[in-house]
Scaffold this motif. Structure first.
Motif, PDB file in Angstrom:
ATOM      1  N   LEU A  84      39.642  49.332  34.996  1.00  0.00           N
ATOM      2  CA  LEU A  84      40.283  48.212  34.323  1.00  0.00           C
ATOM      3  C   LEU A  84      40.525  48.517  32.849  1.00  0.00           C
ATOM      4  O   LEU A  84      41.537  48.100  32.277  1.00  0.00           O
ATOM      5  CB  LEU A  84      39.422  46.963  34.478  1.00  0.00           C
ATOM      6  CG  LEU A  84      39.189  46.513  35.922  1.00  0.00           C
ATOM      7  CD1 LEU A  84      38.264  45.295  35.971  1.00  0.00           C
ATOM      8  CD2 LEU A  84      40.510  46.194  36.627  1.00  0.00           C
ATOM      9  N   LYS A 249      42.840  39.876  35.494  1.00  0.00           N
ATOM     10  CA  LYS A 249      41.714  40.670  36.000  1.00  0.00           C
ATOM     11  C   LYS A 249      40.393  40.295  35.341  1.00  0.00           C
ATOM     12  O   LYS A 249      39.320  40.648  35.855  1.00  0.00           O
ATOM     13  CB  LYS A 249      41.999  42.163  35.785  1.00  0.00           C
ATOM     14  CG  LYS A 249      43.346  42.633  36.337  1.00  0.00           C
ATOM     15  CD  LYS A 249      43.547  42.226  37.774  1.00  0.00           C
ATOM     16  CE  LYS A 249      44.912  42.607  38.305  1.00  0.00           C
ATOM     17  NZ  LYS A 249      46.039  41.873  37.704  1.00  0.00           N
ATOM     18  N   THR A 252      38.861  38.111  38.098  1.00  0.00           N
ATOM     19  CA  THR A 252      38.320  38.833  39.253  1.00  0.00           C
ATOM     20  C   THR A 252      37.145  39.715  38.845  1.00  0.00           C
ATOM     21  O   THR A 252      36.184  39.878  39.610  1.00  0.00           O
ATOM     22  CB  THR A 252      39.412  39.684  39.905  1.00  0.00           C
ATOM     23  OG1 THR A 252      40.061  40.501  38.907  1.00  0.00           O
ATOM     24  CG2 THR A 252      40.464  38.797  40.558  1.00  0.00           C
ATOM     25  N   TYR A 253      37.206  40.278  37.639  1.00  0.00           N
ATOM     26  CA  TYR A 253      36.068  41.051  37.139  1.00  0.00           C
ATOM     27  C   TYR A 253      34.838  40.160  37.008  1.00  0.00           C
ATOM     28  O   TYR A 253      33.728  40.532  37.414  1.00  0.00           O
ATOM     29  CB  TYR A 253      36.417  41.670  35.782  1.00  0.00           C
ATOM     30  CG  TYR A 253      35.259  42.365  35.110  1.00  0.00           C
ATOM     31  CD1 TYR A 253      34.905  43.660  35.455  1.00  0.00           C
ATOM     32  CD2 TYR A 253      34.512  41.723  34.117  1.00  0.00           C
ATOM     33  CE1 TYR A 253      33.834  44.303  34.837  1.00  0.00           C
ATOM     34  CE2 TYR A 253      33.453  42.354  33.498  1.00  0.00           C
ATOM     35  CZ  TYR A 253      33.116  43.648  33.862  1.00  0.00           C
ATOM     36  OH  TYR A 253      32.061  44.263  33.248  1.00  0.00           O
ATOM     37  N   MET A 307      45.871  37.861  44.503  1.00  0.00           N
ATOM     38  CA  MET A 307      44.553  37.759  43.873  1.00  0.00           C
ATOM     39  C   MET A 307      43.550  37.088  44.804  1.00  0.00           C
ATOM     40  O   MET A 307      42.339  37.311  44.708  1.00  0.00           O
ATOM     41  CB  MET A 307      44.657  36.987  42.563  1.00  0.00           C
ATOM     42  CG  MET A 307      45.548  37.649  41.521  1.00  0.00           C
ATOM     43  SD  MET A 307      44.991  39.270  40.994  1.00  0.00           S
ATOM     44  CE  MET A 307      43.793  38.801  39.772  1.00  0.00           C
ATOM     45  N   ILE A 310      41.249  39.427  46.696  1.00  0.00           N
ATOM     46  CA  ILE A 310      40.058  39.932  46.009  1.00  0.00           C
ATOM     47  C   ILE A 310      38.876  39.016  46.283  1.00  0.00           C
ATOM     48  O   ILE A 310      37.734  39.482  46.446  1.00  0.00           O
ATOM     49  CB  ILE A 310      40.333  40.069  44.512  1.00  0.00           C
ATOM     50  CG1 ILE A 310      41.487  41.057  44.275  1.00  0.00           C
ATOM     51  CG2 ILE A 310      39.086  40.529  43.759  1.00  0.00           C
ATOM     52  CD1 ILE A 310      41.934  41.162  42.837  1.00  0.00           C
ATOM     53  N   MET A 329      42.721  45.153  42.377  1.00  0.00           N
ATOM     54  CA  MET A 329      42.909  44.807  40.975  1.00  0.00           C
ATOM     55  C   MET A 329      43.840  45.795  40.281  1.00  0.00           C
ATOM     56  O   MET A 329      44.748  45.409  39.536  1.00  0.00           O
ATOM     57  CB  MET A 329      41.558  44.748  40.263  1.00  0.00           C
ATOM     58  CG  MET A 329      40.751  43.505  40.573  1.00  0.00           C
ATOM     59  SD  MET A 329      39.307  43.299  39.507  1.00  0.00           S
ATOM     60  CE  MET A 329      38.156  44.419  40.300  1.00  0.00           C
ATOM     61  N   HIS A 332      47.502  45.661  42.036  1.00  0.00           N
ATOM     62  CA  HIS A 332      48.231  44.448  41.658  1.00  0.00           C
ATOM     63  C   HIS A 332      48.640  44.501  40.192  1.00  0.00           C
ATOM     64  O   HIS A 332      49.748  44.069  39.826  1.00  0.00           O
ATOM     65  CB  HIS A 332      47.377  43.203  41.906  1.00  0.00           C
ATOM     66  CG  HIS A 332      48.016  41.946  41.395  1.00  0.00           C
ATOM     67  ND1 HIS A 332      47.763  41.443  40.136  1.00  0.00           N
ATOM     68  CD2 HIS A 332      48.918  41.112  41.965  1.00  0.00           C
ATOM     69  CE1 HIS A 332      48.473  40.352  39.955  1.00  0.00           C
ATOM     70  NE2 HIS A 332      49.170  40.123  41.050  1.00  0.00           N
ATOM     71  N   GLY A 333      47.762  45.010  39.330  1.00  0.00           N
ATOM     72  CA  GLY A 333      48.123  45.116  37.927  1.00  0.00           C
ATOM     73  C   GLY A 333      49.356  45.976  37.709  1.00  0.00           C
ATOM     74  O   GLY A 333      50.268  45.604  36.960  1.00  0.00           O
TER      75      GLY A 333
END
Length: 509
Positions: A84, A249, A252-253, A307, A310, A329, A332-333
């Motif tokens: 990330l 993110k 999700t992180y 998302m 995830i 992640m 998708h980014g």
């Protein structure tokens, strides 16, 4: 070593803010690009020093800061945060490179980009709960300003909505962190999952639900998603790249690092409900995307669906599913950044994003053929076609989750299939057919059409999109690199929750 990932962008922002009151926009842009390039190079230096065979935190920096309230400056990196950090460096650089013709307050604009990049790095690297919260909140006001000042005609509404939702998210997260200290009777905010074992299950559930809603707003998950389409629609394309590619993110992180990491026992108890929540979010995002006419809103709703996968992977909490969450992640980014860049090119050249208006953009003589080619590649990757990054991430998520939650996984697979439906509608409507644009103000039944000849797209405009396209294909063809970085960490994160989940809910669909 890790502190430089914060100091480089922060110092760059400081230099920009100290510049003369009316600096040339080109100079401000050059300073920002140089700073972000240095940040990316240093993140690659961190990559070389990282040992992927260790599952814990590495390259740690620590400094006692405000010990009386438990706030310590502690940074560390592992196989979850490193990909990330690398993606943040790359996409923030792309965002700065793609920003052109900023005549309104360029110094402030690029300084805000640098502040966001440094704050995101800090959030991904923080090993102290309060330190994470400080960096999590630090990116809020800069992004709000980027939307409210340099956004579209309804930017004030979209920016205010974003600010309210994200502020509520921060309050819930901070409340959970402070509640953890209150229930345990300690002011130690270090990132240690063992401390939650002192709590009763009721206390763990209260704190976990607060974190789930807080991070669910940021991700965003249904029904907390409504701020995202409005923010994307009004934000400029470079800001949308930053928002979809990096800032989502953080949610999700936080889901993996704090919800799953701090409360594994409570997580195992609520995991079946989280799987249902994931399926609802994936299906709703996909169905809502099908109904959109605006290209940007369609891509925004696609993010809601992707998302949600995830959350499914995190609910299953197997080594394969958690590795799939990391892949999702990253993929998708990259894919969402690519799609928003290409939609931005279309909007600059045609003045519209309306799929009922656009036609024939693949026309080799009068259209945007190269942009259309990259768009087709991007939608193929988002739909999960083999050879693309999206296929690897979705396969890992579904493979790791189906043994634990078969019904929820099948519903998410259905939502993934719907991705092909709405993106094929986008490509068919905008890029095929006769090259003509119908003015939106005219009667749709009228035969009158306004034929246009689009100006060509310079190589410098499509070069960032081309670079991201190569990364999407490269990750799809050679996924072992990212797997090598994150596999040990994913396995370590899955050990305790997986055992508790198997004991309590094994085999439930």
């Amino acid at each position: 070593m890790l502190s430089l990932l914060l100091l480089i962008p922060f110092l760059g922002a400081f230099v920009l803010l100290l510049s003369p009151s009316n600096p040339p926009p080109g100079r401000m842009r050059a300073i920002a690009i140089t700073t972000l390039a240095l940040q990316l190079l240093w993140s690659l230096r961190v990559l070389l020093a990282f040992d992927p065979h260790q599952g814990g935190m590495q390259l740690q920096d620590s400094l006692s800061w405000v010990p009386m309230i438990g706030l310590d400056y502690r940074l560390g990196i592992d196989g979850l945060s490193l990909p990330l950090v690398l993606m943040n460096g790359a996409l923030t650089l792309v965002s700065a490179v793609c920003t052109r013709d900023i005549s309104q307050r360029p110094r402030i604009y690029f300084a805000l980009l640098l502040l966001i990049s440094g704050a995101v790095n800090g959030a991904f690297l923080a090993e102290n709960l309060l330190l994470f919260f400080l960096f999590y909140e630090l990116e809020l006001i800069p992004l709000w300003l980027l939307i409210s000042i340099w956004g579209g005609t309804e930017r004030a509404y979209a920016a205010t909505k974003f600010l309210i939702f994200t502020a509520i998210s921060g309050v819930l997260i901070l409340g959970a962190f402070l509640g953890l200290a209150l229930f345990t009777g300690t002011v130690d905010f270090s990132l240690t999952p063992i401390v939650s074992e002192r709590l009763s299950m009721g206390s763990q559930l209260v704190l976990l639900v607060s974190l789930l809603i807080g991070f669910g707003i940021k991700i965003p998950l249904v029904p907390f998603h409504t701020w995202l389409p409005d923010a994307h629609t009004q934000a400029s394309s470079p800001v949308s790249v930053l928002l979809a590619g990096v800032l989502l993110k953080l949610g999700t992180y936080g889901l993996l690092r704090f919800c799953l990491g701090l409360f594994p026992q409570a997580w195992a108890l609520v995991a079946p409900w989280l799987a249902i929540w994931a399926a609802v979010s994936v299906l709703y995002g996909s169905l809502a995307a099908i109904a959109q006419r605006d290209m940007k809103r369609m891509v925004a709703y696609s993010s809601v669906g992707h998302m949600g996968m995830i959350l499914l992977a995190a609910a299953a909490a197997t080594p394969v599913s958690l590795l799939g969450a990391v892949f999702q992640m990253v993929s998708h980014g990259l894919i969402s950044a690519l799609l928003f860049l290409l939609v931005g090119i279309v909007y600059r050249k045609t003045g519209t994003r309306d799929l009922e208006v656009l036609r024939g953009l693949l026309n080799p003589e009068r259209g945007l053929p190269f942009t259309g080619t990259l768009m087709i590649l991007g939608v193929m990757a988002s739909a999960g076609l083999p050879g693309m990054a999206g296929f690897i991430s979705e396969f890992l998520v579904f493979r790791g989750s189906i043994g634990v939650f078969p019904l929820a996984t099948l519903l998410c697979m259905l939502g993934s299939g719907l991705t092909a439906v709405y993106f094929l509608l986008l490509v068919n409507r905008a890029y095929f057919g006769r090259m003509a644009i119908t003015p939106p103000s005219e009667d749709p039944s009228a035969d009158a059409r306004l034929d246009i000849r689009l100006s060509g797209v310079a190589l410098r405009e499509t070069l960032p999109a081309l670079g991201i396209s190569l990364a999407v294909v490269g990750l799809g063809l050679v996924p072992a690199g990212l797997g090598w970085l994150s596999e040990t960490t994913a396995t370590a994160m899955a050990e305790l929750p997986a055992l508790l989940l198997a004991a309590s809910h094994g085999g439930l669909g």
